[in-house]
Structure formats: C-alpha cells, structure tokens
Design an enzyme around this catalytic site. Structure first.
Site, PDB file in Angstrom:
ATOM      1  N   GLU A 174      78.522  33.232  22.003  1.00  0.00           N
ATOM      2  CA  GLU A 174      78.068  32.221  21.051  1.00  0.00           C
ATOM      3  C   GLU A 174      77.178  31.233  21.783  1.00  0.00           C
ATOM      4  OE1 GLU A 174      78.674  28.173  19.016  1.00  0.00           O
ATOM      5  OE2 GLU A 174      79.057  28.839  21.078  1.00  0.00           O
TER       6      GLU A 174
ATOM      7  N   GLU B  10      74.194  29.648  16.851  1.00  0.00           N
ATOM      8  CA  GLU B  10      74.368  28.463  16.009  1.00  0.00           C
ATOM      9  C   GLU B  10      73.098  27.625  15.981  1.00  0.00           C
ATOM     10  OE1 GLU B  10      76.928  24.329  15.516  1.00  0.00           O
ATOM     11  OE2 GLU B  10      77.708  25.911  16.822  1.00  0.00           O
TER      12      GLU B  10
ATOM     13  N   ASP C 155      74.131  27.669  21.180  1.00  0.00           N
ATOM     14  CA  ASP C 155      73.614  26.600  20.327  1.00  0.00           C
ATOM     15  C   ASP C 155      72.114  26.476  20.559  1.00  0.00           C
ATOM     16  OD1 ASP C 155      76.329  25.287  19.474  1.00  0.00           O
ATOM     17  OD2 ASP C 155      76.439  25.461  21.659  1.00  0.00           O
TER      18      ASP C 155
ATOM     19  N   HIS D 271      74.076  22.470  23.628  1.00  0.00           N
ATOM     20  CA  HIS D 271      75.003  22.057  22.582  1.00  0.00           C
ATOM     21  C   HIS D 271      74.733  20.645  22.075  1.00  0.00           C
ATOM     22  CE1 HIS D 271      78.746  20.220  21.028  1.00  0.00           C
ATOM     23  NE2 HIS D 271      78.883  21.393  20.424  1.00  0.00           N
TER      24      HIS D 271
ATOM     25  N   HIS E 284      82.594  31.405  23.776  1.00  0.00           N
ATOM     26  CA  HIS E 284      82.042  30.152  23.270  1.00  0.00           C
ATOM     27  C   HIS E 284      81.098  29.504  24.281  1.00  0.00           C
ATOM     28  CE1 HIS E 284      82.756  25.730  22.128  1.00  0.00           C
ATOM     29  NE2 HIS E 284      82.094  26.261  21.113  1.00  0.00           N
TER      30      HIS E 284
END
Length: 289
Positions: free
Chosen positions: A67, A150, A69, A82, A40
């Site tokens: 992962e 994301e 952002d 993020h 993450h």
C-alpha cells in the site's frame, strides 16, 4: 444480492447470522480463503515508510500486496508520501529551514529529491529518497507485487485522479499483465467516484466505515470498504459482503492497521478479505498458524 435491490431486512438478517457464528468460523464459512496480507506503506515497521526500501522489505517478508500514498508537488510531479508535510519523514527543516510548514504542494520535485527520507528511521537507511510514483511502480513491478494505491488528500490536488490514471496507463498498469494487481483507494468519496468515471475497469476502495444504510450508494463506484480494524465486527463485514460492487462481485473489506498476531487472527475471523499491516511477516505467520 445487487446493491440497488438490497433491502434493510436482508442486511439485518445477514448481520444477525454473522453474530450467531463463532468469530473464528466466519471466513471459513464463506470460502475458506485467508485474507490477503497488504504491507502498509511497504513493510513500514522494518524500513522507512513509502520508500523503495520498504517495498523491498515487504517483498522479502512475502507480502504480495503493498500500500502507498500519492501526493503532488508544486510543479505537478506525483510522489509517494503519507503526510501533507515533509517534516516528519525527511530532513526538510535542515535543508530548507525558511520554508515552514513544509507542505508537499509547496516544493518542486527537484527540491524533494534532495531530501533524506531514511535517517529518521535509522542510520542504515540514511540517504533514502522520497520516490516518485513512477519509481515506486517500477519497484513494485520488479517484485511482481500488487498495489493498493491511496490518493492522499485529493482535495489539495485538483485533477490528481486523472493524472494518476494517466501515469498508471503510461507505465503499463492497465495491460493484461497487471490484471487484478491494482486497487485505488481514498477517504475522498468524490475522488473515488471520479476514478470510476474516468476508468470504470479500475477497482476502487473507500476508506472508512460508512453506515450499512449508505452502502448501496457506495457500491455504485467502490469495490471495497476499508475501515480501521478497531471499528470492525463480523456482522459489519457480512453486511458489506451482501452488496454487489460495480464489477459484479461482492464488496470486499480490507482492515487497517493490524500489527499483532492476536489482532490478525481476530480480524481474519470476521471474514475480511485483506489485512493492511506494518508487520506483514507477523500477520502472515499468524494466518498460517
């Protein structure tokens, strides 16, 4: 079962069956495959989140998936961060003291490149920078990793879906070498639908936990349903798996954010396909054990 032909009765029966199985047996009953471990924001318990150092640490801990952002600067560059504000993870208040509330969209890429995105985490990471998406892709490729990307706050950045897909294409992420190495996820339903319409071959994931009754509609354009692990049950995971996504495979479930061995074993027992974690080493060892 195809999403468009699914009935409420079959979903209910699948949920009941899952409830009757011991939690630790659900995944084994399906196919015996342990969940993927997804780092993450990189290995964000060990290095500053969403930095290249976090990708490196994830690789060192054996995480095949990372992962991140993605947001957009004032001058249109895609960066990996993020929060929609730079305040928490950089020294933006010191460098640009008169620019509150320090939103990503209000700064140029050159301005953001000046910021220290590592010192907040620890002195050993002083000088780490907010990476561009291009830089991040290159680092993930360097480690032969896979990417759960994301689209963060897509409503703030009109057209970010197409822009992101174009950059991914330019960097070779749609070639055969990158097959099955990319999933684009978002809380934004409209954004995911746009990604699917623009590039139907790309796998997508919907963040959150929609009602089972709504899954047929999401299965038209989403390959994954990715909720918080605290909201999950074996019955819900089985219900999601009962639907077929846009690429002819059962919908998958990746749970976030699981950071302890106990939680990892419990969620794996529900039959999830992926576990998103700040502690990829902890989760890896728990699943191996």
């Amino acid at each position: 079962m195809h999403a468009r032909a699914a009935t409420a009765l079959s979903t209910a029966l699948l949920g009941t069956a899952a409830l009757l199985l011991p939690a630790t047996d659900v995944r084994a009953v399906e196919d015996g495959t342990p969940p993927e471990v997804i780092a993450h924001r990189g290995a964000s318990a060990h290095a500053p989140e969403n930095t290249l150092a976090a990708v490196d640490k994830a690789a060192a801990l054996g995480a095949v998936w990372v992962e991140n952002d993605v947001q957009r600067t004032k001058d249109g560059a895609l960066v990996v961060l993020h929060d929609d504000s730079l305040r928490r993870t950089t020294d933006v208040e010191e460098v640009f003291p008169g620019r509150a509330p320090w939103k990503v969209k209000d700064f140029t890429a050159a301005e953001i490149s000046r910021l220290d995105a590592g010192s907040w985490f620890g002195a050993s990471y002083a000088g780490a920078r907010v990476p561009t998406l291009r830089q991040y892709l290159h680092r993930v490729d360097l480690h032969h990793q896979k990417l759960l990307l994301e689209l963060k706050n897509p409503e703030l950045y009109p057209g970010i879906e197409g822009q992101t897909l174009k950059l991914l294409s330019n960097e070779g992420w749609f070639d055969r070498r990158h097959e099955n190495r990319l999933v684009v996820q978002s809380f934004g339903v409209a954004a995911l639908r746009t990604v699917h319409e623009l590039k139907p071959g790309v796998r997508t994931g919907l963040l959150g936990k929609p009602a089972v009754a709504d899954l047929p509609a999401y299965a038209d354009f989403a390959d994954q349903i990715n909720p918080s692990y605290t909201a999950l049950s074996a019955a819900y995971v089985s219900a999601v798996h009962a639907f077929t996504g846009p690429h002819g495979r059962p919908l998958e479930v990746s749970a976030w954010t699981v950071n302890t061995a106990e939680a990892a074993r419990r969620v794996a027992g529900y039959g999830v396909d992926g576990i998103i974690t700040n502690e990829p080493g902890v989760v890896r060892d728990a699943l191996a054990g």
